[in-house]
Design an enzyme around this catalytic site. Structure first.
Site, PDB file in Angstrom:
ATOM      1  N   GLU A  50       0.712  -1.411   0.024  1.00 24.83           N
ATOM      2  CA  GLU A  50      -0.135   0.120   0.042  1.00 24.83           C
ATOM      3  C   GLU A  50       0.535   0.950   0.153  1.00 24.83           C
ATOM      4  O   GLU A  50       0.588   1.876  -0.194  1.00 24.83           O
ATOM      5  CB  GLU A  50      -0.946  -0.444   1.094  1.00 24.83           C
ATOM      6  CG  GLU A  50      -1.907  -1.304   1.280  1.00 24.83           C
ATOM      7  CD  GLU A  50      -3.448  -0.704   0.034  1.00 24.83           C
ATOM      8  OE1 GLU A  50      -2.894   0.655  -1.013  1.00 24.83           O
ATOM      9  OE2 GLU A  50      -3.662  -1.936  -0.359  1.00 24.83           O
ATOM     10  N   TYR A  95       8.823  10.004  -5.380  1.00 30.31           N
ATOM     11  CA  TYR A  95       8.290  10.379  -3.585  1.00 30.31           C
ATOM     12  C   TYR A  95       9.372   9.708  -2.945  1.00 30.31           C
ATOM     13  O   TYR A  95       8.685   8.883  -2.040  1.00 30.31           O
ATOM     14  CB  TYR A  95       6.514   9.829  -3.447  1.00 30.31           C
ATOM     15  CG  TYR A  95       5.849  10.163  -4.601  1.00 30.31           C
ATOM     16  CD1 TYR A  95       5.156  11.962  -4.360  1.00 30.31           C
ATOM     17  CD2 TYR A  95       5.038  10.098  -5.703  1.00 30.31           C
ATOM     18  CE1 TYR A  95       4.203  12.514  -5.423  1.00 30.31           C
ATOM     19  CE2 TYR A  95       4.636  10.836  -7.119  1.00 30.31           C
ATOM     20  CZ  TYR A  95       4.359  11.373  -6.828  1.00 30.31           C
ATOM     21  OH  TYR A  95       3.733  12.287  -7.824  1.00 30.31           O
ATOM     22  N   TYR A 133      -5.404   6.588   5.002  1.00 31.46           N
ATOM     23  CA  TYR A 133      -6.010   5.711   3.469  1.00 31.46           C
ATOM     24  C   TYR A 133      -4.965   4.323   4.471  1.00 31.46           C
ATOM     25  O   TYR A 133      -5.624   3.411   4.412  1.00 31.46           O
ATOM     26  CB  TYR A 133      -5.540   5.925   2.308  1.00 31.46           C
ATOM     27  CG  TYR A 133      -4.439   5.338   1.427  1.00 31.46           C
ATOM     28  CD1 TYR A 133      -6.508   4.573   0.852  1.00 31.46           C
ATOM     29  CD2 TYR A 133      -3.841   4.199   0.867  1.00 31.46           C
ATOM     30  CE1 TYR A 133      -6.441   2.838  -0.310  1.00 31.46           C
ATOM     31  CE2 TYR A 133      -4.061   3.297   0.280  1.00 31.46           C
ATOM     32  CZ  TYR A 133      -5.048   2.194  -0.861  1.00 31.46           C
ATOM     33  OH  TYR A 133      -5.425   1.835  -1.160  1.00 31.46           O
ATOM     34  N   ASP A 151      -8.727   5.072  -2.243  1.00 34.23           N
ATOM     35  CA  ASP A 151      -8.389   5.286  -2.885  1.00 34.23           C
ATOM     36  C   ASP A 151      -8.720   5.633  -4.430  1.00 34.23           C
ATOM     37  O   ASP A 151      -9.933   6.293  -4.500  1.00 34.23           O
ATOM     38  CB  ASP A 151      -7.270   4.119  -3.656  1.00 34.23           C
ATOM     39  CG  ASP A 151      -7.836   3.601  -4.012  1.00 34.23           C
ATOM     40  OD1 ASP A 151      -8.894   3.029  -4.305  1.00 34.23           O
ATOM     41  OD2 ASP A 151      -6.728   2.403  -4.159  1.00 34.23           O
ATOM     42  N   CYS A 203     -14.636  -0.021 -14.437  1.00 31.92           N
ATOM     43  CA  CYS A 203     -14.342   1.989 -14.058  1.00 31.92           C
ATOM     44  C   CYS A 203     -13.884   2.230 -14.274  1.00 31.92           C
ATOM     45  O   CYS A 203     -13.292   2.792 -12.962  1.00 31.92           O
ATOM     46  CB  CYS A 203     -15.435   1.269 -12.376  1.00 31.92           C
ATOM     47  SG  CYS A 203     -16.380   3.474 -13.048  1.00 31.92           S
ATOM     48  N   CYS A 219     -26.201   1.936 -11.221  1.00 30.58           N
ATOM     49  CA  CYS A 219     -25.619   3.389 -10.437  1.00 30.58           C
ATOM     50  C   CYS A 219     -26.247   4.671 -11.435  1.00 30.58           C
ATOM     51  O   CYS A 219     -26.353   3.916 -12.833  1.00 30.58           O
ATOM     52  CB  CYS A 219     -24.172   2.797 -12.190  1.00 30.58           C
ATOM     53  SG  CYS A 219     -22.829   3.878 -12.370  1.00 30.58           S
TER      54      CYS A 219
HETATM   55  S1  SF4 Z   1     -22.400   0.949 -13.939  1.00 31.96           S
HETATM   56 FE1  SF4 Z   1     -21.564   3.017 -12.459  1.00 31.96          FE
HETATM   57  S2  SF4 Z   1     -19.767   1.597 -11.222  1.00 31.96           S
HETATM   58 FE2  SF4 Z   1     -19.623   0.158 -13.172  1.00 31.96          FE
HETATM   59  S3  SF4 Z   1     -18.794   1.153 -14.559  1.00 31.96           S
HETATM   60 FE3  SF4 Z   1     -20.336   2.195 -15.054  1.00 31.96          FE
HETATM   61  S4  SF4 Z   1     -19.542   3.810 -14.254  1.00 31.96           S
HETATM   62 FE4  SF4 Z   1     -19.003   2.236 -14.046  1.00 31.96          FE
END
Ligand code: SF4
Length: 364
Positions: A50, A95, A133, A151, A203, A219
């Site tokens: 991480e 970093y 985090y 994140d 996504c 979504c």
């Molecule tokens: S449905 Fe929503 S959460 Fe799933 S990939 Fe598409 S935009 Fe992302």
């Protein structure tokens, strides 16, 4: 077609089912079947990965992670390692404050906690270099604590799932609240990793593969036909420019003059060729007057390197001399041994600008 009116409430179950089938195999993880049997990942591995993954991609981190584990198999081994060795092994990941804090944290775990990581977010946050985090990620993944892990990938998924229109970073508290409400009590570590994987593979920032997404029935961004609009980001300010000069001196025997930066501040404790300070001056080039010794320095270009808070433009100067000068600050290192030095990327660029094949002679 999905509309806002026909959406179902988001739940962790479809995501975890997806994760059981499609999770990424990463060297610091245990697979979901093991996690479901209560076998969690080694805290040292989770913490190390991480810290390395902050601002750095998974493919870039993998070889560094494996090299660190091969050299320092336990947190106690890392605590006992010489600072210079850790900085040299970190060189290239960027970093560098992370590497210094990594070492301090290993020492604190080894000396104050008997080599055992604390198993709560609060306990982890009390260690050097561990912020919100990392504490949440280690608590969830290594100790199955119901922590809200956030994140960049998770921010993107959650902002789309709930069509959060507040710009980042102001939206962070709301995003964290949404993630917390969605995190299940029984598999919080898998949930966090599933969100990371979904953000990394489905996504994605551009052209998310919504047809394959376990959240596509709930979504809001998809129902609005505009996933890429989220997360909304505040307008970026241009980075300030700083200027300086770096001096590459090479002998006929193939030795190069190196120095160690002071421990504190940017790139603290790393190796460099002699440089001037990096100031906010934006006019003209820094001249050879600032060189570490008087010689016939010749200019060989400008290196541009972008740090988090500023852009650096370094004028590079080069000189070839017959033999090493004993009176200058620093040491003379064989160019063939540059791979073993804790040289940050900006210094590798500076050296390559003056000696184009410098790192081809070196082992990496
Ligand atoms: S449905 Fe929503 S959460 Fe799933 S990939 Fe598409 S935009 Fe992302």
């Amino acid at each position: 077609m999905m509309t806002l009116a026909t959406l179902t409430a988001p739940s962790a179950k479809p995501l975890l089912d997806w994760y059981d089938r499609h999770h990424r195999d990463l060297p610091w993880r245990v697979s979901p079947p093991m996690a479901k049997r209560g076998i969690t990942a080694e805290p040292y591995h989770v913490w190390l990965s991480e810290v390395m993954l902050q601002q750095t991609t998974v493919p870039a981190v993998k070889p560094y992670f494996l090299n660190f584990l091969a050299r320092w198999p336990t947190v106690g081994d890392l605590a006992d390692a010489p600072n210079e060795d850790v900085m040299a092994a970190w060189a290239g990941l960027g970093y560098y404050a992370r590497a210094r804090n990594l070492k301090k944290c290993a020492e604190a775990v080894a000396r104050e906690h008997g080599g055992v990581f604390p198993d709560t977010e609060e306990g982890l946050k009390a260690l050097p270099g561990i912020g919100d985090y990392t504490a949440a990620a280690v608590a969830a993944i290594a100790f199955n604590r119901q922590a809200s892990v956030m994140d960049g990938n998770i921010e993107r998924v959650i902002s789309r799932l709930y069509a959060i229109s507040t710009p980042l970073p102001a939206a962070k508290p709301l995003m964290k609240q949404k993630v917390g409400a969605l995190t299940p009590a029984d598999r919080p570590g898998d949930f966090a990793q599933a969100m990371m994987d979904l953000g990394a593979t489905i996504c994605t920032p551009k052209r998310p593969a919504c047809a394959l997404c376990p959240f596509n029935g709930s979504c809001q961004a998809l129902a609005l036909h505009d996933p890429e609009h989220f997360p909304v980001k505040a307008a970026k300010k241009a980075k300030p420019v700083r200027k300086g000069a770096a001096f590459v001196a090479v002998t006929s025997d193939g030795d190069i003059l190196l120095r160690r930066r002071i421990e504190t501040g940017l790139l603290g404790g790393m190796t460099e060729v002699p440089t001037t300070g990096w100031t906010a001056r934006v006019d003209g080039e820094t001249s050879a007057d600032a060189a570490p010794f008087a010689a016939d320095w010749e200019p060989c270009g400008t290196v541009v390197h972008v740090f988090t808070h500023f852009e650096l433009r370094l004028s590079i100067w080069r000189v070839a001399i017959p033999s090493a000068l004993p009176s200058v600050d620093g040491w003379w290192e064989a160019v063939t041994n540059l791979h073993a030095q804790a040289l940050p990327t900006v210094m590798k660029k500076a050296i390559t600008s003056a000696i184009p094949l410098a790192f081809n002679h070196s082992k990496d």
